[in-house]
Design a protein around this motif. Structure first.
Motif, PDB file in Angstrom:
ATOM      1  N   GLY A  63       0.830  -1.285   0.241  1.00 29.98           N
ATOM      2  CA  GLY A  63       0.027   0.058  -0.036  1.00 29.98           C
ATOM      3  C   GLY A  63       0.782   1.346   0.150  1.00 29.98           C
ATOM      4  N   SER A  64       1.880   0.990   0.655  1.00 26.76           N
ATOM      5  CA  SER A  64       2.865   2.440   0.888  1.00 26.76           C
ATOM      6  C   SER A  64       3.555   2.812  -0.551  1.00 26.76           C
ATOM      7  N   GLN A  65       3.506   1.753  -1.591  1.00 28.34           N
ATOM      8  CA  GLN A  65       4.131   1.920  -2.961  1.00 28.34           C
ATOM      9  C   GLN A  65       3.180   2.224  -3.857  1.00 28.34           C
ATOM     10  N   VAL A  66       1.874   2.517  -3.651  1.00 28.73           N
ATOM     11  CA  VAL A  66       0.955   2.815  -4.722  1.00 28.73           C
ATOM     12  C   VAL A  66       1.231   4.222  -5.196  1.00 28.73           C
ATOM     13  N   ASP A  67       1.457   5.199  -4.449  1.00 27.95           N
ATOM     14  CA  ASP A  67       1.668   6.543  -4.930  1.00 27.95           C
ATOM     15  C   ASP A  67       2.470   7.296  -4.035  1.00 27.95           C
ATOM     16  N   VAL A  68       3.013   8.421  -4.344  1.00 29.47           N
ATOM     17  CA  VAL A  68       3.855   9.255  -3.644  1.00 29.47           C
ATOM     18  C   VAL A  68       3.114   9.727  -2.347  1.00 29.47           C
ATOM     19  N   ARG A  69       1.864   9.752  -2.391  1.00 27.99           N
ATOM     20  CA  ARG A  69       0.998  10.264  -1.134  1.00 27.99           C
ATOM     21  C   ARG A  69      -0.240   9.151  -0.876  1.00 27.99           C
ATOM     22  N   PRO A  70      -0.485   9.032   0.100  1.00 31.26           N
ATOM     23  CA  PRO A  70      -1.635   8.331   0.542  1.00 31.26           C
ATOM     24  C   PRO A  70      -2.781   8.414  -0.387  1.00 31.26           C
ATOM     25  N   ILE A  71      -3.522   7.427  -0.584  1.00 31.18           N
ATOM     26  CA  ILE A  71      -4.663   7.193  -1.755  1.00 31.18           C
ATOM     27  C   ILE A  71      -5.791   6.920  -0.945  1.00 31.18           C
ATOM     28  N   ARG A  72      -6.998   7.443  -0.995  1.00 36.89           N
ATOM     29  CA  ARG A  72      -7.957   6.765  -0.121  1.00 36.89           C
ATOM     30  C   ARG A  72      -8.540   5.704  -1.097  1.00 36.89           C
ATOM     31  N   ASP A  73      -8.577   6.038  -2.328  1.00 35.99           N
ATOM     32  CA  ASP A  73      -9.678   5.253  -3.381  1.00 35.99           C
ATOM     33  C   ASP A  73      -8.506   4.637  -4.507  1.00 35.99           C
ATOM     34  N   VAL A  74      -8.285   3.482  -4.530  1.00 36.88           N
ATOM     35  CA  VAL A  74      -7.447   2.769  -5.565  1.00 36.88           C
ATOM     36  C   VAL A  74      -8.388   2.459  -6.579  1.00 36.88           C
ATOM     37  N   GLY A  75      -9.738   2.501  -6.455  1.00 35.42           N
ATOM     38  CA  GLY A  75     -10.539   1.953  -7.495  1.00 35.42           C
ATOM     39  C   GLY A  75     -10.361   2.472  -9.188  1.00 35.42           C
ATOM     40  N   PRO A  76     -10.307   3.724  -9.228  1.00 36.87           N
ATOM     41  CA  PRO A  76      -9.795   4.122 -10.693  1.00 36.87           C
ATOM     42  C   PRO A  76      -8.483   3.710 -11.245  1.00 36.87           C
ATOM     43  N   MET A  77      -7.725   2.985 -10.341  1.00 38.12           N
ATOM     44  CA  MET A  77      -6.458   2.560 -11.047  1.00 38.12           C
ATOM     45  C   MET A  77      -6.604   1.027 -11.422  1.00 38.12           C
ATOM     46  N   MET A  78      -7.506   0.392 -11.036  1.00 38.95           N
ATOM     47  CA  MET A  78      -7.615  -0.992 -11.019  1.00 38.95           C
ATOM     48  C   MET A  78      -8.172  -1.456 -12.484  1.00 38.95           C
ATOM     49  N   GLY A  79      -7.438  -2.565 -13.063  1.00 39.07           N
ATOM     50  CA  GLY A  79      -7.910  -2.811 -14.239  1.00 39.07           C
ATOM     51  C   GLY A  79      -7.299  -1.970 -15.407  1.00 39.07           C
ATOM     52  N   ASN A  80      -6.303  -0.998 -14.967  1.00 46.01           N
ATOM     53  CA  ASN A  80      -5.676  -0.268 -16.140  1.00 46.01           C
ATOM     54  C   ASN A  80      -4.087  -0.523 -16.223  1.00 46.01           C
ATOM     55  N   PRO A  81      -3.538  -0.951 -17.202  1.00 41.07           N
ATOM     56  CA  PRO A  81      -2.325  -1.325 -17.351  1.00 41.07           C
ATOM     57  C   PRO A  81      -1.374   0.096 -16.920  1.00 41.07           C
ATOM     58  N   GLN A  82      -0.506  -0.325 -15.994  1.00 37.18           N
ATOM     59  CA  GLN A  82       0.372   0.915 -15.591  1.00 37.18           C
ATOM     60  C   GLN A  82       2.067   0.443 -15.261  1.00 37.18           C
ATOM     61  N   PRO A  83       2.863   1.372 -15.289  1.00 36.34           N
ATOM     62  CA  PRO A  83       4.310   0.908 -15.187  1.00 36.34           C
ATOM     63  C   PRO A  83       4.566   0.702 -13.879  1.00 36.34           C
ATOM     64  N   PHE A  84       5.388  -0.349 -13.616  1.00 27.50           N
ATOM     65  CA  PHE A  84       5.901  -0.470 -11.973  1.00 27.50           C
ATOM     66  C   PHE A  84       7.329  -1.004 -12.279  1.00 27.50           C
ATOM     67  N   GLN A  85       8.087  -0.824 -10.977  1.00 29.30           N
ATOM     68  CA  GLN A  85       9.374  -1.287 -10.764  1.00 29.30           C
ATOM     69  C   GLN A  85       9.438  -2.433  -9.876  1.00 29.30           C
ATOM     70  N   ILE A  86      10.219  -3.191 -10.480  1.00 26.27           N
ATOM     71  CA  ILE A  86      10.205  -4.598  -9.436  1.00 26.27           C
ATOM     72  C   ILE A  86      11.303  -4.349  -8.538  1.00 26.27           C
ATOM     73  N   LEU A  87      11.020  -4.480  -7.304  1.00 23.30           N
ATOM     74  CA  LEU A  87      11.920  -4.275  -6.122  1.00 23.30           C
ATOM     75  C   LEU A  87      12.416  -5.681  -5.708  1.00 23.30           C
ATOM     76  N   LYS A  88      11.629  -6.621  -5.581  1.00 25.50           N
ATOM     77  CA  LYS A  88      12.427  -8.006  -5.285  1.00 25.50           C
ATOM     78  C   LYS A  88      11.626  -8.971  -5.975  1.00 25.50           C
TER      79      LYS A  88
END
Length: 611
Positions: free
Chosen positions: A145-170
């Protein structure tokens, strides 16, 4: 020979079979646990029939062909990669898995990206404890949850189902664990945007941003890599008590850069600066004495603010709220959001202040009372309050009049008289004075009857000599009465001309004293008297009758001169013309007192003739 020929034929046949078998398997490894290619033969309900070149086909659930959160897209004849778990099960069918094939392929690609520190594309499709699940082309990764955005986000619903870039940490293939971060990608992008934005930032620039956070004093706006503060006073020209009245988190806003400190990287933003200032020309829009309808926007201890238009407010001071309700909190007269009629009393465009009046839009009850109830008339009212200085009486028009202690009774003092009244009592009083400007009405109870001492005090004037009776002795002087009941007072310093005789204890209650009136207070029915002034007046009269102070002569000098003259002339013989009878014996050759008086009169007459 025939045998050799037969053996050669068998060998050729075996090679052909091997070639056909290899062709049927293609380039894939047909061993269990490998990824092979298969052809979709049919789609039957929730299952897909796949031919992989074995003696029997295999069935795979239709849901494995779709991306999590999306419908499966597959048709008959498609060639797909599948994972061969077993050659056949107890039903004689091959056990295949599309999901494991995708996972194996994805892991290989992800390992390469992880080694090169490259971004990967994934889709958030589920929520788990502490974070979310992400589909990385078949491999399932964990997004904290702390790695979703640079600030706390209350609702992640709009992001779900949309392709987005990620960085592999481990990642750990043996355990099947992958941890990714969306925040790392955003921070890298924001750093680039921040540097570019700050390099071109200048005051007055208009930018678009998103409300990132809201506090009591303002809102932080994300300008794309850098945050700016939008203070609550710069959100709108109208009064904003809290930023949430006009803004919400995630809202896109257009702002102007008010100030920018290149050293501290602090940016001050404004929204109201993009609109026209409503205070321009306010003196023409709101002339003095004009009436308007406004909305109460805020209430304080000293008054209420009324919004005349968005961005323009005026203050109704507590003293201008009601004609009758004094020392009352404004919240008991008006309420927030109430529509009220107000009058413009003063406009200061420089200080952006407008003074308004609420009571001026209503009839003045003090004017109405003065018209309906003239001075000298009688009126009934209820005792509203009893104070140390008098009574407050309720009058028509919700106004109060006051009966001072001195106007309660002719006979007794006010402190005693006020004890005869009670709160709520209905009394009759006479109107003594009406001051509309100061909003005061003076009443009197004793004025309903005649003053028993009116005749006595009317017959006394300043400068009169009266005989008074001592009623009380104090350190400051004597309390006396004149004409039996008219009170008066002789101060200590006025008891005698001689300082040694200015002692109140020389007198006793009941003594009669002659004194001169130096002050008459008809309202308080009191006299101020002076024995000293009386003595000085008698001496002045004697000087006027027997000598002149200008010549330096005194009463003693005049009498002495008269006596000497009588001795020389042999005064002392009785004469019939004098008509005086001696009451005391005198020595031969000495003048009598009566003779001295005649001589004084003759001497005074001679002196007047000489002058």
């Amino acid at each position: 020979m025939a045998t050799n020929t037969s053996n050669a034929a068998d060998a050729a046949q075996k090679e052909d079979f091997a070639a056909l078998l290899e062709e049927s398997f293609g380039d894939g490894d047909m061993s269990e646990g490998s990824v092979i290619k298969g052809t979709v033969l049919s789609i039957d309900g929730d299952n897909v029939l796949i031919d992989v070149g074995l003696k029997s086909e295999g069935r795979i659930p239709l849901k494995e062909f779709g991306v999590p959160g999306q419908a499966a897209e597959i048709e008959v004849g498609d060639v797909v990669d599948v994972y061969l778990e077993r050659m056949e099960n107890r039903n004689g069918e091959a056990v295949l898995s599309r999901e494991r094939a995708r996972r194996e392929e994805a892991w290989t690609q992800l390992e390469i990206a992880f080694e090169k520190t490259e971004r990967v594309t994934g889709t958030i499709f589920g929520r788990v404890k502490g974070g979310f699940t992400v589909d990385l082309a078949g491999a399932v990764a964990f997004l904290p949850g702390s790695q979703v955005d640079v600030r706390p986000i209350r609702d992640v619903g709009p992001m779900m189902g949309n392709p987005q870039p990620f960085q592999i940490l481990k990642m750990d293939r043996r355990r099947g664990n992958i941890v990714v971060s969306r925040r790392a990608v955003l921070e890298e992008s924001r750093a680039e945007q921040r540097n570019e934005l700050l390099a071109n930032l200048k005051e007055g620039q208009v930018l678009e941003g998103m409300v990132k956070n809201i506090t009591d004093y303002g809102a932080f706006v994300d300008l794309g890599g850098v945050d700016g503060l939008l203070h609550v006073t710069d959100i709108a020209w109208r009064r904003i008590n809290h930023p949430t009245e006009a803004l919400s988190i995630g809202q896109n806003v257009k702002v102007q850069v008010i100030r920018y400190n290149s050293e501290t990287k602090r940016i001050s933003l404004g929204m109201k600066q993009l609109d026209a200032d409503p205070w321009e020309g306010v003196e023409l829009k709101y002339p003095l004495g004009a009436r308007y309808t406004g909305r109460v926007s805020n209430i304080t201890d000293y008054g209420a603010f009324v919004e005349l238009e968005p961005g323009v407010e005026g203050l109704v001071h507590v003293s201008e709220m009601s004609w009758t309700k004094k020392n009352v909190h404004p919240g008991k007269i008006v309420s927030t959001s109430q529509e009220v009629d107000v009058m413009v009393l003063e406009v200061d465009s420089q200080k952006r202040r407008i003074s308004l009046g609420l009571k001026q839009c209503h009839d003045n009850p003090w004017d109405a009372f003065a018209v309906a109830h003239p001075v000298g008339g009688d009126i009934e009212g209820e005792v509203k309050n009893i104070t140390e200085f008098g009574l407050f009486v309720g009058l028509p028009g919700e106004i109060d009049g006051m009966v001072h202690l001195s106007d309660l009774s002719w006979e007794i003092n006010g402190e005693e008289a006020v004890k005869g009244f009670e709160k709520g009592q209905i009394i009759t009083a006479r109107i003594i004075d009406i001051d509309v400007e100061k909003e005061r009405i003076s009443l009197g109870v004793k004025q309903l009857s005649d003053d028993p001492l009116a005749g006595a005090i009317e017959g006394i004037s300043k400068g009169d000599t009266v005989t008074c009776t001592v009623t009380a002795i104090t350190d400051g002087g004597l309390e006396v009465t004149v004409s039996g009941s008219l009170p008066g007072f002789i101060r200590r310093a006025d008891l005698s001309r001689e300082r040694s005789e200015q002692r109140p204890d020389r007198f006793a209650v009941g003594d009669r004293v002659d004194a001169r009136v130096i002050s008459v207070d008809k309202r308080e029915r009191k006299l101020v008297l002076s024995v000293k002034a009386h003595e000085m007046a008698e001496e002045k009269q004697a000087m006027a009758d027997f000598g002149s102070s200008d010549s330096g002569a005194s009463l003693g000098d005049i009498l002495g001169a008269a006596l000497n003259k009588a001795k020389e002339e042999g005064a002392g013989e009785a004469t019939a013309d004098s008509g005086a009878i001696a009451t005391e014996e005198v020595s031969p050759g000495e003048p009598s007192i009566s003779d001295a008086s005649d001589i004084v009169e003759e001497t005074a007459e001679d002196d007047r003739e000489k002058r």
